[in-house]
Design a protein around this motif. Structure first.
Motif, mmCIF file in Angstrom:
data_model
loop_
_atom_site.group_PDB
_atom_site.id
_atom_site.type_symbol
_atom_site.label_atom_id
_atom_site.label_comp_id
_atom_site.label_asym_id
_atom_site.label_seq_id
_atom_site.Cartn_x
_atom_site.Cartn_y
_atom_site.Cartn_z
ATOM 1 N N PRO A 25 12.326 78.781 4.039
ATOM 2 C CA PRO A 25 11.425 79.873 4.420
ATOM 3 C C PRO A 25 10.106 79.394 5.018
ATOM 4 O O PRO A 25 9.538 80.053 5.876
ATOM 5 N N ALA A 26 9.618 78.242 4.607
ATOM 6 C CA ALA A 26 8.360 77.729 5.149
ATOM 7 C C ALA A 26 8.519 77.343 6.619
ATOM 8 O O ALA A 26 7.568 77.442 7.392
ATOM 9 N N SER A 27 9.711 76.929 7.002
ATOM 10 C CA SER A 27 9.921 76.539 8.393
ATOM 11 C C SER A 27 10.050 77.750 9.317
ATOM 12 O O SER A 27 9.959 77.610 10.526
ATOM 13 N N LEU A 28 10.223 78.935 8.755
ATOM 14 C CA LEU A 28 10.354 80.138 9.564
ATOM 15 C C LEU A 28 9.017 80.755 9.945
ATOM 16 O O LEU A 28 8.962 81.636 10.783
ATOM 17 N N ARG A 29 7.957 80.289 9.327
ATOM 18 C CA ARG A 29 6.631 80.834 9.620
ATOM 19 C C ARG A 29 6.249 80.527 11.064
ATOM 20 O O ARG A 29 6.450 79.425 11.546
ATOM 21 N N ALA A 30 5.689 81.523 11.733
ATOM 22 C CA ALA A 30 5.289 81.351 13.128
ATOM 23 C C ALA A 30 4.172 80.322 13.215
ATOM 24 O O ALA A 30 3.249 80.319 12.405
ATOM 25 N N ALA A 31 4.238 79.464 14.201
ATOM 26 C CA ALA A 31 3.256 78.386 14.339
ATOM 27 C C ALA A 31 1.871 78.928 14.670
ATOM 28 O O ALA A 31 0.868 78.357 14.275
ATOM 29 N N SER A 32 1.779 80.024 15.397
ATOM 30 C CA SER A 32 0.478 80.540 15.794
ATOM 31 C C SER A 32 -0.268 81.196 14.638
ATOM 32 O O SER A 32 -1.488 81.291 14.669
ATOM 33 N N CYS A 33 0.437 81.664 13.637
ATOM 34 C CA CYS A 33 -0.216 82.303 12.497
ATOM 35 C C CYS A 33 -0.664 81.234 11.497
ATOM 36 O O CYS A 33 0.111 80.409 11.071
ATOM 37 N N GLY A 34 -1.910 81.247 11.141
ATOM 38 C CA GLY A 34 -2.403 80.368 10.101
ATOM 39 C C GLY A 34 -2.800 78.985 10.552
ATOM 40 O O GLY A 34 -3.224 78.186 9.727
ATOM 41 N N GLU A 35 -2.683 78.648 11.819
ATOM 42 C CA GLU A 35 -3.103 77.340 12.276
ATOM 43 C C GLU A 35 -4.595 77.341 12.540
ATOM 44 O O GLU A 35 -5.175 78.341 12.914
ATOM 45 N N GLY A 36 -5.219 76.210 12.368
ATOM 46 C CA GLY A 36 -6.642 76.106 12.654
ATOM 47 C C GLY A 36 -7.462 76.161 11.378
ATOM 48 O O GLY A 36 -6.952 76.056 10.274
ATOM 49 N N LYS A 37 -8.792 76.304 11.537
ATOM 50 C CA LYS A 37 -9.690 76.314 10.388
ATOM 51 C C LYS A 37 -9.508 77.561 9.538
ATOM 52 O O LYS A 37 -9.312 77.486 8.342
ATOM 53 N N LYS A 38 -9.596 78.711 10.160
ATOM 54 C CA LYS A 38 -9.547 79.960 9.421
ATOM 55 C C LYS A 38 -8.195 80.626 9.636
ATOM 56 O O LYS A 38 -7.744 80.787 10.770
ATOM 57 N N ARG A 39 -7.547 81.000 8.530
ATOM 58 C CA ARG A 39 -6.275 81.684 8.642
ATOM 59 C C ARG A 39 -6.523 83.133 9.015
ATOM 60 O O ARG A 39 -7.290 83.834 8.374
#
Length: 72
Positions: A25-39
């Motif tokens: 399930p962790a690999s299904l998370r979209a890469a654009s969501c949650g990347e960077g400093k602030k989620r």
């Protein structure tokens, strides 16, 4: 299609055992969501990050509410 000269392929033979495993399930998370400093969830978030952030926000509000001397 009635053609005796044509061989049919069994679709089950096309799958490897690796294809039948469920993904993490962790690999299904979209890469654009949650990347960077602030989620931050996308406007049309479908990965569940919006709900996760809403739960965290409500927990922070509950824990940051002041208590009186009597404990209420």
């Amino acid at each position: 299609m009635e053609d005796d000269s044509m061989d049919l392929i069994d679709s089950d033979e096309l799958l490897d055992p690796e294809d039948l495993k469920k993904p993490d399930p962790a690999s299904l998370r979209a890469a654009s969501c949650g990347e960077g400093k602030k989620r931050k969830a996308c406007k049309n978030c479908t990965c569940g990050l919006a709900e996760e952030l809403e739960k965290e926000k409500s927990r922070e509000q509950m824990s940051s509410q002041p208590k009186s001397a009597c404990g209420n």
